[in-house]
Design a protein around this motif. Structure first.
Motif, PDB file in Angstrom:
ATOM      1  N   VAL A 304       0.846  -1.195   0.000  1.00 32.24           N
ATOM      2  CA  VAL A 304       0.000   0.000   0.000  1.00 32.24           C
ATOM      3  C   VAL A 304       0.880   1.242   0.000  1.00 32.24           C
ATOM      4  CG1 VAL A 304      -1.805   1.266   1.217  1.00 32.24           C
ATOM      5  CG2 VAL A 304      -1.765  -1.241   1.299  1.00 32.24           C
ATOM      6  N   ILE A 305       0.508   2.201  -0.818  1.00 29.86           N
ATOM      7  CA  ILE A 305       1.163   3.511  -0.804  1.00 29.86           C
ATOM      8  C   ILE A 305       0.087   4.558  -0.550  1.00 29.86           C
ATOM      9  CG2 ILE A 305       2.345   5.267  -2.176  1.00 29.86           C
ATOM     10  CD1 ILE A 305       3.829   3.069  -3.608  1.00 29.86           C
ATOM     11  N   LEU A 306       0.248   5.348   0.505  1.00 28.71           N
ATOM     12  CA  LEU A 306      -0.622   6.489   0.789  1.00 28.71           C
ATOM     13  C   LEU A 306       0.251   7.731   0.762  1.00 28.71           C
ATOM     14  CD1 LEU A 306      -3.307   6.792   3.598  1.00 28.71           C
ATOM     15  CD2 LEU A 306      -1.925   8.713   2.862  1.00 28.71           C
ATOM     16  N   VAL A 307      -0.097   8.679  -0.073  1.00 28.30           N
ATOM     17  CA  VAL A 307       0.738   9.863  -0.226  1.00 28.30           C
ATOM     18  C   VAL A 307      -0.124  11.011  -0.715  1.00 28.30           C
ATOM     19  CG1 VAL A 307       1.357   9.255  -2.613  1.00 28.30           C
ATOM     20  CG2 VAL A 307       2.891  10.715  -1.273  1.00 28.30           C
ATOM     21  N   THR A 308       0.212  12.213  -0.277  1.00 29.02           N
ATOM     22  CA  THR A 308      -0.467  13.379  -0.833  1.00 29.02           C
ATOM     23  C   THR A 308       0.092  13.627  -2.236  1.00 29.02           C
ATOM     24  OG1 THR A 308       1.136  14.994  -0.025  1.00 29.02           O
ATOM     25  CG2 THR A 308      -0.677  14.381   1.466  1.00 29.02           C
ATOM     26  N   ALA A 309      -0.710  14.238  -3.072  1.00 28.03           N
ATOM     27  CA  ALA A 309      -0.261  14.506  -4.436  1.00 28.03           C
ATOM     28  C   ALA A 309       1.013  15.365  -4.462  1.00 28.03           C
ATOM     29  CB  ALA A 309      -1.386  15.161  -5.236  1.00 28.03           C
ATOM     30  N   PRO A 310       1.115  16.436  -3.632  1.00 25.63           N
ATOM     31  CA  PRO A 310       2.370  17.214  -3.645  1.00 25.63           C
ATOM     32  C   PRO A 310       3.580  16.395  -3.219  1.00 25.63           C
ATOM     33  CG  PRO A 310       0.590  18.478  -2.634  1.00 25.63           C
ATOM     34  CD  PRO A 310       0.075  17.085  -2.799  1.00 25.63           C
ATOM     35  N   ASP A 311       3.434  15.559  -2.179  1.00 25.67           N
ATOM     36  CA  ASP A 311       4.561  14.734  -1.729  1.00 25.67           C
ATOM     37  C   ASP A 311       4.952  13.706  -2.792  1.00 25.67           C
ATOM     38  OD1 ASP A 311       4.776  16.067   0.638  1.00 25.67           O
ATOM     39  OD2 ASP A 311       3.732  14.557   1.841  1.00 25.67           O
ATOM     40  N   LEU A 312       3.966  13.176  -3.485  1.00 26.64           N
ATOM     41  CA  LEU A 312       4.254  12.215  -4.548  1.00 26.64           C
ATOM     42  C   LEU A 312       5.135  12.851  -5.627  1.00 26.64           C
ATOM     43  CD1 LEU A 312       1.678   9.846  -6.233  1.00 26.64           C
ATOM     44  CD2 LEU A 312       3.211  11.217  -7.611  1.00 26.64           C
TER      45      LEU A 312
END
Length: 415
Positions: A304-312
């Motif tokens: 699983v990867i959970l990330v905010t769009a800016p951090d991605l």
């Protein structure tokens, strides 16, 4: 000759038929198995079984072992009862060929006719039939492979990409697709790099099941040296279904809406199929629900990867640094091929052309590959990028849920 006829009257179903004599039955069975093993190409991979597959390697992280165990379990279940297609994707040396060969050996021992062949070898065998010394006609070989009850096609995408090679592979895969013949395929390639006609068959979720073995090369001693930093859910560890606040002090319509959002997220976590989008203002609870899904699935062993769009986007940009351990290509492939990807705070209003292109690549790949994905956003669909919006509006695959509750910290909305 090793056969007998039965003494039955004319008109009996067995009249005039020959049957193996009991004194020759074992010999005939041995000859058949020898012939089938030669045709199956299993001698070179006879040692690759489920019992010989190593899961608890010391150079793997706990998360990587969980991914490996899940992949082995799925492959074993397929071997026990082959149905449809199984696509094993992963890096070089991740173990996908071993699992594919283990399926082939398991079914062969059960008495099935199996063919195990790499895509480049299959094409070489076809080319050799055009030679004057070939003992097997082209049509016989091609028909044998495309019609076998179980085909294991290893290393799809490693072949030379000539028009002839593409056409032969498409004919093979399309025949098995149309006839729903059991097939296992392994590939190191990103699906977008394959022939679009082949890719469309591989991503048909009605027939094909895809397994993403995002693992390092077994043969490397430093296999766990380059972890995917985005897979660390520790910052969201407190966001679970158990800790979600239903906010019973909200007006009835908002409270019921929030309860429906919670149920939608819970159902998706138990069986993640397609995409789920939570839309709502900041602080309405959409990130908590998305993180609850991520934590639930990670506890079951999913990658699983959970990330905010800016951090991605920052994570991708960082790969251009000389000190980066992972290349841009590997980082991008890890993100778009994760078992479950959760992109929080999707907002493309001020995105640069480069950022927009990367988001589009990730969204389009996961849409074509039918990979479970969760988005949260404060933007209305009409404000999103047209390509991203077109994918999110496909209600056959994507479920969008608008959360009406106001900001947790803002109390009740002023009406």
């Amino acid at each position: 000759m090793g056969y007998v006829t039965r003494n039955v009257s004319v008109g009996h179903p067995d009249f005039g038929k020959s049957f193996p004599c009991v004194c020759q039955r074992d010999l005939i069975a041995d000859r058949r198995n020898t012939r089938l093993r030669a045709l199956s190409n299993l001698d070179a991979v006879s040692d690759k079984t489920f019992d010989a597959f190593e899961v608890d390697l010391p150079n793997l992280s706990d998360e990587q072992r969980a991914v490996l165990r899940s992949s082995v379990d799925l492959a074993r279940r397929y071997a026990e009862s082959p149905q449809g297609w199984l696509l094993l994707q992963g890096n070089f040396g991740s173990g996908k060929t071993h699992l594919a060969a283990a399926i082939a050996n398991y079914r062969f021992e059960a008495g099935d006719f199996v063919i195990f062949v790499t895509a480049p070898d299959f094409l070489d065998h076809l080319r050799s039939t055009f030679g004057p010394t070939s003992e097997v006609p082209y049509d016989d070989l091609f028909e044998q492979v495309r019609g076998v009850p179980l085909l294991i096609l290893d290393d799809l995408g490693a072949e030379s990409s000539t028009p002839w090679a593409q056409e032969k592979l498409y004919q093979l895969i399309n025949h098995r697709y149309v006839n729903r013949l059991c097939t296992v395929i392994t590939t190191n390639s990103v699906l977008e790099d394959l022939d679009p006609r082949v890719r469309s068959r591989l991503v048909d979720w009605h027939l094909a099941r895809s397994v993403n073995m995002l693992l390092p090369d077994y043969r490397r001693k430093d296999a766990a040296a380059e972890p995917n930093l985005l897979a660390d859910l520790s910052l969201y560890g407190h966001m679970t279904f158990e800790t979600f606040d239903p906010r019973r002090n909200l007006p009835d319509d908002e409270r019921r809406n929030l309860a429906d959002a919670f149920e939608t997220a819970s159902n998706y976590a138990r069986d993640p199929q397609g995409w789920l989008v939570f839309i709502g203002e900041h602080g309405c609870g959409k990130t908590h629900l998305a993180a609850s899904i991520a934590n639930y699935r990670q506890a079951l062993g999913d990658t699983v990867i959970l990330v905010t769009a800016p951090d991605l986007l920052d994570y991708l940009r960082a790969s251009f640094s000389a000190a980066a351990a992972n290349t841009f290509g590997k980082r991008l492939n890890d993100i778009r091929s994760a078992s479950l990807l959760v992109i929080d705070q999707l907002d493309l209003n001020n995105a640069s052309s480069w950022s927009l292109e990367k988001i589009r690549q990730i969204v389009d790949h996961r849409y074509l590959a039918k990979l479970p994905t969760v988005f949260t956003t404060v933007q209305a669909f009409a404000e999103l990028d047209p390509l991203v919006r077109s994918r999110l509006l496909d209600d056959r695959f994507c479920h969008a849920f608008a959360i009406l509750a106001p900001d947790y910290r803002g109390g009740r909305r002023v009406r």
